[in-house]
Design an enzyme around this catalytic site. Structure first.
Site, PDB file in Angstrom:
ATOM      1  N   ASN A  31      -4.071 -19.170  -1.233  1.00 51.31           N
ATOM      2  CA  ASN A  31      -2.867 -19.886  -0.825  1.00 51.31           C
ATOM      3  C   ASN A  31      -2.570 -19.628   0.650  1.00 51.31           C
ATOM      4  O   ASN A  31      -3.156 -18.750   1.283  1.00 51.31           O
ATOM      5  CB  ASN A  31      -1.675 -19.368  -1.647  1.00 51.31           C
ATOM      6  CG  ASN A  31      -1.732 -19.835  -3.091  1.00 51.31           C
ATOM      7  OD1 ASN A  31      -1.080 -20.784  -3.464  1.00 51.31           O
ATOM      8  ND2 ASN A  31      -2.538 -19.165  -3.909  1.00 51.31           N
ATOM      9  N   CYS A  52      -9.790 -20.556  -4.976  1.00 56.65           N
ATOM     10  CA  CYS A  52     -10.247 -21.742  -5.693  1.00 56.65           C
ATOM     11  C   CYS A  52     -11.423 -21.323  -6.561  1.00 56.65           C
ATOM     12  O   CYS A  52     -12.433 -20.848  -6.053  1.00 56.65           O
ATOM     13  CB  CYS A  52     -10.668 -22.788  -4.673  1.00 56.65           C
ATOM     14  SG  CYS A  52     -11.331 -24.272  -5.402  1.00 56.65           S
TER      15      CYS A  52
END
Lengths: 315, 315
Positions: free
Chosen positions: A252, A243
């Protein structure tokens, strides 16, 4: 208690969502080796890149080459991300099996990232569908609804807006629709609820769940979505990605950890986990300056682990 | 779909299961500060140590002092681990609220670690119950069944053996029974099944789920156990602990990540997560040479996060 599906597809998106989010750039030869090894480990759906301008994402500039290579592997479903009609035309030309068109249910995120409102993206999907049909192409269209559980810019995102976008994507001609927790805001109760509604709305045209592990909940979220009947999940080898708003935060769902969880649940994925862990070690060597994620690679498979009977079919 | 419980207790076991598994030794003053801060953050059940011989676990030698301090906090349920009658006598003497007697469902692990078979542990629980009752003590007895999903020594552990031990623990006079995935072998399908059977067997005398995050599945396993009606989970701040068989592997479920997942699900825990994260930062400073775990501390709370209404009650 709801039953679990008997088989699930893990779509590898490390070459796209992973590599676009980190600093390191892999050579085309390395990416081809990754695809070949993932295929040998039993993976049959791989998102190999994005058709976006090379000046925006130079690390994905070799997407057409990767599609061409991946298409040579029998039974491999090759997908790409396309942000607009121009990208879709390249996907159609290269005969990718599937193109994912991202839509952001957060208006703030949509305008900031895609420079379009959600309804403008839906209109673009209609144009993409028209172009696909006019070309007589078999490239499937997936409308992927991101920031579905909230957004770092806008804050809350309403379920009704996610479901409204989903219905309009289907009406506009998307073959399939998906939901993504782009920023890692989802928890399993919200997942169970929203994916349940999405499955009720889209039926068999619901395609895929995409979870980030930003706050450690990716696998719990997958489990909740499994109970809602979802049978396909995006994941990245070694959990690469991340992020941009939280440096160092997890990326992920890790493909290898997800494959282990599913196998442990008796759900067939066709993946040879030991082989996938060897590929992880190789990619970790290539990406030695990056923070990688996942837990299984360190602990190893349990002594009691027996590979699912289907795992060898694709080895 | 099964309903979720409206409230759940996170029992902090970092001071016992965490600290006994790492190299660093905290001073008694630091442990007291930890207990005080955890209490201030809303935690109301803390396992403060073990009554085992100090030569075996010198890092837990101050357990009696910690029990004495923790007992001064109103409404705090203070628990300790006791391996045998001698430890139980110390727990009774110090007026701990609860004593956890570990039993290993794996015979190989039981003999290697506890130097008793499971049935010998059950006989010891009967003696502990007799001693507790003879003393007129209110210290509750929890029989904790470990290696319930498999064992690094023995391999597979049968559900029937876990449930047999559970029934015998109840018959021998344990007030409560619990299940622990000591080595991180559990996946959520197995959790849903075994915890469902355990709840059916023990009813309200089923106490707690204890998961290690060795292979990244701790929170998915908690979610599956929630669906089976479990309302109490062990966890450790920063996920400290770990598996001696897998150096560097993740430890227990991280208290702060679990608190976040539950809050996101609308389940009350009484915990002020921001405060718990500040305690995590403090403990991380004390344990700077250790590998710590968890994801929330890095990413922070989502912009959309609203603390549960009960969180302030205990702040």
């Amino acid at each position: 208690m709801p039953a679990f599906p008997s088989s699930v597809v893990i779509r590898e998106v490390g070459l796209r969502d992973g590599l676009q989010s980190i600093q390191s750039i892999l050579a085309t030869e390395q990416k081809i080796e990754w695809i070949a090894d993932a295929y040998a480990a039993g993976q049959r759906e791989i998102e190999v890149g994005s058709y976006v301008p090379a000046r925006l994402l130079p690390q994905l500039a070799d997407t057409a080459e990767l599609v061409a290579y991946a298409k040579t592997q029998p039974g491999l479903r090759v997908s790409v991300l396309v942000p607009n009609l121009k990208g879709a035309e390249r996907a159609i030309e290269s005969q990718a099996n599937l193109m994912l068109v991202p839509l952001s249910a957060s208006h703030a995120h949509s305008v900031a990232n895609l420079r379009k409102t959600p309804d403008e993206v839906i209109a673009e999907v209609a144009r993409i569908r028209a172009a696909r049909d006019a070309a007589g192409s078999k490239t499937l269209i997936e409308g992927g609804i991101g920031t579905a559980f909230g957004c770092t810019l806008q804050g809350a995102v309403e379920q009704t807006e996610v479901l409204r976008c989903m219905q309009k994507l289907l009406d506009a001609g998307a073959d399939y629709v998906s939901i993504a927790d782009t920023v890692g805001y989802a928890g399993p109760a919200a997942v169970r609820e929203l994916f349940g509604k999405a499955r009720a709305l889209a039926g068999e045209r619901f395609w895929c769940g995409h979870f980030h592990d930003t706050r450690g909940l990716a696998l719990a979220n997958v489990y909740a979505a499994l109970e809602a009947g979802v049978t396909r999940f995006d994941a990245t080898l070694a959990g690469i990605g991340g992020c941009p708003h939280a440096p160092g935060a997890s990326g992920n769902a890790a493909s290898e950890d997800l494959a282990f969880m599913l196998a442990d649940m008796g759900i067939a994925t066709g993946i040879d986990i030991a082989r996938l862990l060897r590929l992880r070690a190789k990619v970790a060597g290539w990406l030695s300056s990056e923070t990688l994620h996942g837990a299984l690679w360190r602990a190893g498979l349990p002594k009691t682990f027996a590979p699912a009977p289907t795992a060898t079919l694709n080895a």
